[in-house]
Enzyme design. Structure first.
Site, short mmCIF file in Angstrom:
data_model
loop_
_atom_site.label_atom_id
_atom_site.label_comp_id
_atom_site.label_asym_id
_atom_site.label_seq_id
_atom_site.Cartn_x
_atom_site.Cartn_y
_atom_site.Cartn_z
N GLY A 1 -0.38 4.42 0.25
CA GLY A 1 -1.15 5.56 0.77
C GLY A 1 -0.36 6.31 1.82
O GLY A 1 0.86 6.23 1.89
N VAL B 1 -1.73 -7.37 -5.04
CA VAL B 1 -1.50 -8.43 -4.05
C VAL B 1 -2.73 -9.34 -4.01
O VAL B 1 -3.86 -8.87 -3.90
CB VAL B 1 -1.23 -7.83 -2.66
CG1 VAL B 1 -1.19 -8.93 -1.60
CG2 VAL B 1 0.08 -7.06 -2.67
N GLY C 1 0.82 -1.21 0.00
CA GLY C 1 0.00 0.00 0.00
C GLY C 1 0.85 1.26 0.00
O GLY C 1 1.72 1.43 0.86
N ALA D 1 -6.26 10.43 7.82
CA ALA D 1 -4.93 10.42 7.21
C ALA D 1 -3.84 10.65 8.25
O ALA D 1 -2.76 10.05 8.17
CB ALA D 1 -4.87 11.49 6.11
N GLN D 2 -4.11 11.51 9.23
CA GLN D 2 -3.08 11.80 10.23
C GLN D 2 -2.77 10.57 11.08
O GLN D 2 -1.63 10.37 11.50
CB GLN D 2 -3.51 12.96 11.12
CG GLN D 2 -4.79 12.74 11.89
CD GLN D 2 -5.07 13.85 12.88
OE1 GLN D 2 -4.21 14.19 13.69
NE2 GLN D 2 -6.25 14.44 12.81
N GLU E 1 -18.40 17.80 2.44
CA GLU E 1 -17.52 18.49 1.50
C GLU E 1 -18.00 18.34 0.06
O GLU E 1 -17.96 19.29 -0.73
CB GLU E 1 -16.09 17.97 1.67
CG GLU E 1 -15.46 18.40 2.99
CD GLU E 1 -14.11 17.77 3.26
OE1 GLU E 1 -13.39 18.29 4.14
OE2 GLU E 1 -13.78 16.76 2.61
#
Length: 445
Positions: A20, A86, A18, A323-324, A178
């Site tokens: 990301g 994968v 991954g 994300a943090q 959003e």
């Protein structure tokens, strides 16, 4: 077939699945250490997912928020990149299976495979109500909104125009809020002078939330502010409105059938199939249980981070899928594994340090929750913009996005309003397949 790209050395081999936020942070932390690192991803780029909704609403192009993984990691000679899918993990032999017949052996394995949208047993809805996880998703949503307006332009009958000018977003979390605000701004501000037979300012944007309020992770005060702000922008916010059915061109809520050209799913996520690869029991969201060091119990040398992991904070509360969180876990694990493999240092427990939770609510308005402190409005929007520009990978991306945002704020114009031939073909194919599937489903009942 062994796909390990680097020659075999005596150094331990860390494989990261991954590219990301978590996987990339882990690879960067392991860069230039005395370990071999291979990062595997089915794409050759890192995508800044928090701004993907701006691609879907014609504010940015995919290239503005994506960066080749090889470019990001090229200064680290000990890191290799494999573009591949994968297919499983051979825990006994310590190998990652890639494709139909390839494998990559590992000494330590980090699973950072992220998440997909959860349709809660209604997977057939995915064909007509895409989520927002990939560039393809964003392009499809953008094409749907713009094509709807083009179709409405072909008729002068308001009753025929309205369904083509209606967008429904399912889910009142940060992504849904959003998206709703951005679509409303696109139709009511950026496009209001571009058409002759229709008035884009009359386009409908409907946000559906099954719970009692939108933005449930945020304090009620901030959620109320976002609700009022969206309604001021022309968004119809409906709470306690669970979706009963979605079919091509319609959403059913409490018996009401809402015709809509664009339907976006933002109602929840579930983890990638990493748990099935490892043959471990997952939680209800498909996440892999991990201990305080992010190690998977019963699977020696295997770790999970980000949306893949069911990790908890010091008080035992589940860490959010932000994300943090993934970035901090990736950095921690990279540094900890480097110390363990180089000098035998035991892995310390992971400690998450919250930087606050944020959501943008249209032009010049956002909200921040720092726990004890809260911000909303113009100042929060400036802070949101600064944070997101800073988190973009590479100076070039930061500069380009900053310039585009300033120009759009100044002129109310969105620049990426092109519908490509490829997007037309993709949208037509998806609509035809969904319509046929829906007809088959009705016929079988």
């Amino acid at each position: 077939m062994d796909l390990t790209p680097a020659p075999v050395h005596d150094c331990p081999h860390v494989v990261i699945v991954g590219g990301g936020f978590g996987g990339l942070a882990c690879a960067q932390a392991l860069g230039s250490k005395r370990v071999r690192v291979t990062i595997i991803d089915r794409h050759n780029y890192h995508l800044f997912v928090p701004l993907l909704y701006q691609v879907a609403t014609a504010a940015l192009s995919p290239a503005d928020i994506a960066e080749p993984i090889r470019k990001v990691l090229r200064r680290h000679d000990n890191v290799d990149v494999v573009m591949g899918e994968v297919s499983g993990i051979d825990v006994a032999s310590r190998r990652v299976l890639v494709g139909s017949d390839g494998y990559i052996p590992y000494d330590r394995l980090v699973l950072a495979t992220g998440s997909v949208y959860n349709y809660f047993g209604n997977q057939r809805w995915a064909s007509v109500a895409p989520g927002l996880k990939t560039v393809a998703d964003a392009r499809r949503i953008r094409a749907s909104v713009l094509r709807g307006l083009e179709r409405a332009e072909l008729t002068k009958d308001p009753d025929e125009q309205q369904p083509h000018m209606t967008s429904v977003i399912v889910g009142g979390g940060a992504t849904g809020v959003e998206m709703a605000g951005a679509i409303a701004e696109l139709t009511r501000c950026s496009l209001h002078r571009d058409f002759r037979n229709i008035d884009p300012t009359t386009a409908r944007t409907i946000l559906l939330e099954a719970g009692e309020r939108i933005l449930t992770p945020f304090p009620e005060e901030l959620a109320r502010y976002a609700h009022r702000r969206l309604e001021k922008m022309g968004v119809s916010v409906r709470v306690q409105s669970p979706v009963e059915n979605i079919s091509p061109g319609t959403v059913t809520v409490a018996g009401e059938v809402i015709p809509a050209c664009t339907i976006v799913w933002a109602a929840g996520i579930r983890a990638s199939p990493a748990a099935s690869w490892l043959d471990v029991e997952s939680d209800r969201l498909g996440r892999v249980p991990v201990d305080a060091t992010l190690a998977v119990e019963g699977r020696p040398g295997v770790f999970a981070i980000g949306d893949t992991a069911a990790a908890a904070d010091e008080d035992g509360r589940p860490l959010p899928g932000l994300a943090q969180v993934a970035r901090q876990q990736g950095t921690y694990l990279g540094q900890a594994l480097a110390a363990e493999l180089e000098s035998g240092t035991a892995l310390p427990p992971f400690r998450f340090r919250s930087r606050g939770n944020a959501a943008v609510v249209g032009r010049s308005a956002a909200l921040f929750d720092f726990g004890g402190h809260r911000l909303k409005g113009w100042i929060a929007w400036i802070l949101w913009a600064l944070v997101h520009v800073y988190l973009l990978v590479g100076f070039e991306k930061r500069l380009l996005v900053s310039i585009q945002w300033f120009w759009q704020w100044l002129t109310y114009q969105s620049g990426v309003r092109i519908i490509s031939d490829e997007e037309v073909c993709e949208t037509d194919a998806v609509e035809a397949a969904a319509s046929n599937a829906d007809d088959d489903g009705r016929g079988s009942r």
